[in-house]
Design an enzyme around this catalytic site. Structure first.
Site, mmCIF file in Angstrom:
data_model
loop_
_atom_site.group_PDB
_atom_site.id
_atom_site.type_symbol
_atom_site.label_atom_id
_atom_site.label_comp_id
_atom_site.label_asym_id
_atom_site.label_seq_id
_atom_site.Cartn_x
_atom_site.Cartn_y
_atom_site.Cartn_z
ATOM 1 N N LYS A 1 0.889 -1.072 0.100
ATOM 2 C CA LYS A 1 0.010 0.051 0.029
ATOM 3 C C LYS A 1 0.924 1.168 0.102
ATOM 4 O O LYS A 1 2.020 1.236 0.006
ATOM 5 C CB LYS A 1 -1.204 -0.030 1.290
ATOM 6 C CG LYS A 1 -1.448 -1.419 1.514
ATOM 7 C CD LYS A 1 -2.431 -2.081 0.635
ATOM 8 C CE LYS A 1 -2.754 -3.720 1.218
ATOM 9 N NZ LYS A 1 -3.428 -4.278 0.327
HETATM 10 C C1 LIG Z 1 -3.989 -5.646 1.378
HETATM 11 C C2 LIG Z 1 -5.420 -5.739 1.553
HETATM 12 C C3 LIG Z 1 -5.862 -6.486 2.649
HETATM 13 C C4 LIG Z 1 -5.132 -6.916 3.672
HETATM 14 O O1 LIG Z 1 -4.338 -5.974 4.387
HETATM 15 P P1 LIG Z 1 -3.302 -6.719 5.495
HETATM 16 O O2 LIG Z 1 -2.889 -5.514 5.979
HETATM 17 O O3 LIG Z 1 -2.149 -7.242 4.709
HETATM 18 O O4 LIG Z 1 -3.958 -7.494 6.421
HETATM 19 C C5 LIG Z 1 -7.327 -6.619 2.651
HETATM 20 N N1 LIG Z 1 -8.105 -5.828 1.720
HETATM 21 C C6 LIG Z 1 -7.665 -5.386 0.635
HETATM 22 C C7 LIG Z 1 -8.484 -4.902 -0.380
HETATM 23 C C8 LIG Z 1 -6.305 -5.360 0.503
HETATM 24 O O5 LIG Z 1 -5.892 -4.763 -0.575
#
Ligand SMILES: *Cc1c(COP(=O)(O)O)cnc(C)c1O
Length: 379
Positions: free
Chosen positions: A180
């Site tokens: 992210k």
């Molecule tokens: C990355 C992501 C997650 C999971 O996030 P984490 O912090 O790795 O648990 C959940 N939903 C979406 C849409 C994502 O892109």
């Protein structure tokens, strides 16, 4: 090889982490509290509760809503699988709804057909940073007593109607995974405008303790905590929060750079017949956490052939967003037809886009993709 993604980390993050270590307080403490305040302010929420990941945040969100066995929660299959898995953790049933092609998100039109008397919540995802139309989903769901929760894992810094995504959200969960924009290695946050939920979320992420370890320490150790309900250990650490505080100050710069690079892709690839590029919806702006392209229908090859051809040219692109219902973990799980999900997941790819991508590297990506498509007669 040009990677698809690289986190934007520098000596400031390293120094902030070192300072947290030197302070002797490395678990959840004052830096987490400060990061909660600053992140909530950034996205326009009243309160933020830091957690170990977006996945654990989504689980907590459903838990505080009382979602459990016998309940249904509508989710897009077209999402990282954690969205659906969080529903499974509660014992409730994830119900897959299709998405619209332009944004890859749920809409009132795709959700309405799968609502039942057992639907307790709809978990709307702002996929790859692309803002979803939450107000129209609320208009559909709230008269039926169905809660809208937001998987905003990718959406820090995206906007809807001029306001940040997450502003005014009942409950939204965010991710700080390196995939992210803002990263703390692993980590996440739940934001809410409800003071009661914030208190309960804070307790639940720390074993259900009535007084946090940090507060007990500050009080000199004379306070004895109680455990009124069964909680979890979903805490973020102060080392992670220290990195997050530095990253948060870079968000404006990071989003501006991504949007500039996205505009360059749009400009350079706009002439390719039938190629559909990620773009802002008319109601908001994306942070372009993921820049996807939908291959032209006329292109006879598969998406995976395109990925392989790009790799040969030194470009590491990725498949588009996954479809959870096609994974073994959901084999046999009943669902309505999901034609848009299946088309998008099979025919999209994500191009390299990150803060330090150079324009020369981006031109390499554009040339590689254009050549691969032209090789099949698509120009
Ligand atoms: C990355 C992501 C997650 C999971 O996030 P984490 O912090 O790795 O648990 C959940 N939903 C979406 C849409 C994502 O892109």
């Amino acid at each position: 090889m040009i990677p698809v993604m690289r986190p934007y980390l520098g000596p400031e993050e390293a120094a902030a982490a070192a300072e947290a270590v030197a302070s002797g307080w490395v678990a959840q403490g004052p830096r987490v509290a400060q990061f909660e305040r600053e992140f909530a302010a950034y996205i326009g929420a009243a309160d933020g509760v830091a957690v170990s990941s977006c996945t654990t945040g989504l689980h907590l969100v459903l838990h505080v809503l009382g979602v459990g066995p016998g309940d249904e929660v509508v989710v897009p299959s077209y999402s990282f699988i954690a969205t659906a898995n969080a529903v499974r953790y509660t014992g409730a049933t994830p119900v897959f709804a299709d998405v619209e092609e332009a944004t890859g998100n749920l809409t009132a039109a795709t959700v309405e057909p799968v609502l039942t008397a057992r639907t307790r919540a709809v978990m709307v995802v702002h996929q790859g940073g692309m803002p979803a139309d939450v107000p129209s989903l609320r208009a559909l769901c709230e008269p039926r007593g169905i809660q809208i929760v937001e998987d905003a894992a990718c959406a820090a810094g995206s906007t809807f109607g001029g306001a940040p995504v997450g502003a005014g959200a009942l409950l939204a969960a965010w991710s700080y995974h390196p995939r992210k924009l803002l990263t703390t290695g692993e980590g996440g946050m739940v934001t809410t405008d409800s003071p009661e939920w914030a208190v309960r979320l804070r307790r639940l992420r720390e074993h259900g303790m009535t007084v946090s370890a940090a507060d007990r320490h500050a009080a000199g150790g004379s306070v004895i905590e109680e455990y009124a309900e069964v909680g979890f250990n979903y805490r973020l650490t102060d080392v992670q929060a220290a990195i997050g505080l530095v990253q948060l100050r870079k968000m404006g710069e990071m989003i501006a750079r991504r949007r500039d690079l996205a505009a360059r892709y749009q400009q350079a690839l706009s002439g390719v017949d039938g190629l559909v590029l990620a773009a802002d919806p008319d109601y908001g702006t994306t942070n372009y956490q993921s820049f996807w392209v939908l291959l032209p229908d006329r292109f006879p090859g598969s998406r995976n052939q395109v990925l392989a051809a790009l790799a040969e040219r030194g470009v590491s692109a990725r498949r588009g967003i996954m479809a959870s219902h096609l994974e073994q973990a959901y084999a046999g799980h009943p669902h309505v037809p999901l034609p848009v999900t299946e088309r998008l997941t099979a025919r999209t790819l994500i191009l390299p886009l990150y803060h330090e991508l150079t324009e020369a590297e981006q031109d390499t990506v554009v040339t590689a993709l254009s050549d691969v498509l032209a090789g099949a007669g698509v120009r």
